[in-house]
Design an enzyme around this catalytic site. Sequence first.
Site, PDB file in Angstrom:
ATOM      1  N   HIS A  47      29.036  50.916  42.116  1.00  0.00           N
ATOM      2  CA  HIS A  47      27.661  51.410  41.955  1.00  0.00           C
ATOM      3  C   HIS A  47      26.633  50.519  42.650  1.00  0.00           C
ATOM      4  O   HIS A  47      25.487  50.442  42.222  1.00  0.00           O
ATOM      5  CB  HIS A  47      27.332  51.575  40.458  1.00  0.00           C
ATOM      6  CG  HIS A  47      27.402  50.304  39.655  1.00  0.00           C
ATOM      7  ND1 HIS A  47      27.795  50.254  38.340  1.00  0.00           N
ATOM      8  CD2 HIS A  47      27.117  49.016  39.985  1.00  0.00           C
ATOM      9  CE1 HIS A  47      27.747  49.015  37.910  1.00  0.00           C
ATOM     10  NE2 HIS A  47      27.326  48.249  38.881  1.00  0.00           N
ATOM     11  N   HIS A 104      21.675  46.529  34.331  1.00  0.00           N
ATOM     12  CA  HIS A 104      21.392  45.329  35.139  1.00  0.00           C
ATOM     13  C   HIS A 104      19.967  44.838  34.921  1.00  0.00           C
ATOM     14  O   HIS A 104      19.343  44.298  35.821  1.00  0.00           O
ATOM     15  CB  HIS A 104      21.562  45.635  36.621  1.00  0.00           C
ATOM     16  CG  HIS A 104      22.906  46.166  37.013  1.00  0.00           C
ATOM     17  ND1 HIS A 104      23.340  47.413  36.650  1.00  0.00           N
ATOM     18  CD2 HIS A 104      23.902  45.614  37.735  1.00  0.00           C
ATOM     19  CE1 HIS A 104      24.567  47.610  37.139  1.00  0.00           C
ATOM     20  NE2 HIS A 104      24.930  46.535  37.795  1.00  0.00           N
ATOM     21  N   HIS A 107      33.703  41.508  43.334  1.00  0.00           N
ATOM     22  CA  HIS A 107      32.540  41.001  44.050  1.00  0.00           C
ATOM     23  C   HIS A 107      31.894  39.864  43.268  1.00  0.00           C
ATOM     24  O   HIS A 107      32.042  39.778  42.052  1.00  0.00           O
ATOM     25  CB  HIS A 107      31.517  42.092  44.370  1.00  0.00           C
ATOM     26  CG  HIS A 107      30.849  42.791  43.212  1.00  0.00           C
ATOM     27  ND1 HIS A 107      31.530  43.489  42.252  1.00  0.00           N
ATOM     28  CD2 HIS A 107      29.535  42.922  42.887  1.00  0.00           C
ATOM     29  CE1 HIS A 107      30.670  44.031  41.388  1.00  0.00           C
ATOM     30  NE2 HIS A 107      29.445  43.691  41.736  1.00  0.00           N
ATOM     31  N   GLU A 129      32.866  43.795  36.076  1.00  0.00           N
ATOM     32  CA  GLU A 129      32.436  45.169  35.741  1.00  0.00           C
ATOM     33  C   GLU A 129      33.618  46.130  35.598  1.00  0.00           C
ATOM     34  O   GLU A 129      33.447  47.250  35.096  1.00  0.00           O
ATOM     35  CB  GLU A 129      31.466  45.701  36.807  1.00  0.00           C
ATOM     36  CG  GLU A 129      30.117  44.999  36.783  1.00  0.00           C
ATOM     37  CD  GLU A 129      29.231  45.355  37.977  1.00  0.00           C
ATOM     38  OE1 GLU A 129      28.033  45.055  37.919  1.00  0.00           O
ATOM     39  OE2 GLU A 129      29.729  45.918  38.991  1.00  0.00           O
TER      40      GLU A 129
END
Lengths: 285, 117
Positions: free
Chosen positions: A12, A59, A193, A240
């Site tokens: 995302h 976030h 990431h 995530e």
Amino acid sequence: MAQIIGGFFTSHVPAIGGALAKGLQQDPYWKPFFDGYPPVKAWTSAVKPDVVVVFYNDHGLNFFLDKMPTFAVGAAAEYPNADEGWGLPIYKTFEGYPELSWHIIEHLVNSEFDVVTCQQMLIDHGASIPFELGWAEDNDRTFKLIPININTVQHPLPSPKRCLALGRAVAEALESWGGDERVVVVGTGGLSHQLDGERAGHINKEYDTFCMDNMGPDPDAITAKSSLDIVELAGSQGVEVLNWLAARGAIGGDVKEITRNYHIPISNTAASTLVLERLEAVPAE
Amino acid sequence: MASTQTAKRVIPGTPVFDGEAASKGYALNAMCYSFNEAPNRQAFLDDEDAYCAKFGLNEQQREAVRQRNVLAMIAAGGNAYYLAKLAGIFGLNMQDIGAQQTGMSVEDFKAHLRSQA
């Protein structure tokens, strides 16, 4: 009971929203990533969900560090997106389904998942961008949404085992619901990431492949590691994948893989896409 | 009691944003959270000193922001997801941020990302 059709998993990254806004789908940098989505769009058009349950991490739009729930379930009539500070377009406001949300909440708390409940809830890019990617442009996305937020921001994070169990409890709730709606589950974020620290830019293809290979047939294999182990393997934001594990649990049952895509890099991320369908899923009429 | 705490997990080059960091970084992250709203972004650009003072940044945080130094912001308790909103004000993307933190050029950082495919 509601019928769980399957699940869609996707990265995302906010930059995807920027690329969509600029129409960069055929740009050489973006094409290998966007080329993963036509099969997803075909699937979502074919299965026609009435309800979507999305597991994602906020976030810093709806939740700040003043109050940071580990698991938060939306029970609102609608879920707007809003400005996150980067100039992304404001995405679609989704209709909620408070009756089913409360049914899920009842079942979760009875199952000893003491979740936070939200009657006001903004959904950020983590929940919005997947619907821009996985649904066709001419698909009006009239399904009702139930967002479930998992804390992947502030440690201690919930364990992978707990996230998978949360999802499985959601599947039980859907299967004990009186309605006959068709449900698709969405898990967003990841895969590997890392944005911060001297190791920024860390990507782990081998671990991501392990996760994608096991997500359908053996998600418990992924829960052998702790959340901090996953931070080490997949990067501080690669954790995530907890959202994926919860979503996999909420699909329940046995699944077959419909499509997958994996491309390094999109922004700093190993961009990943996967669709799993329940073996016994009945086609839409 | 410190004597009863278990040793913290250390992952090289990887900040673990835990309770200690969240406590230390609260003011800095609160300021970054405020940047969801466009008038607040403009207020920061109009008078950075006043805006930082309004949120009570400590000297370490103020200096890190002044120097646009991401590793220093993290050391001062900043969280990546919130700092990204500050980076957006400066027009920096995640490759710019990655390059700064790793000491690479932006082109070398992008090549590093590609090399992991």
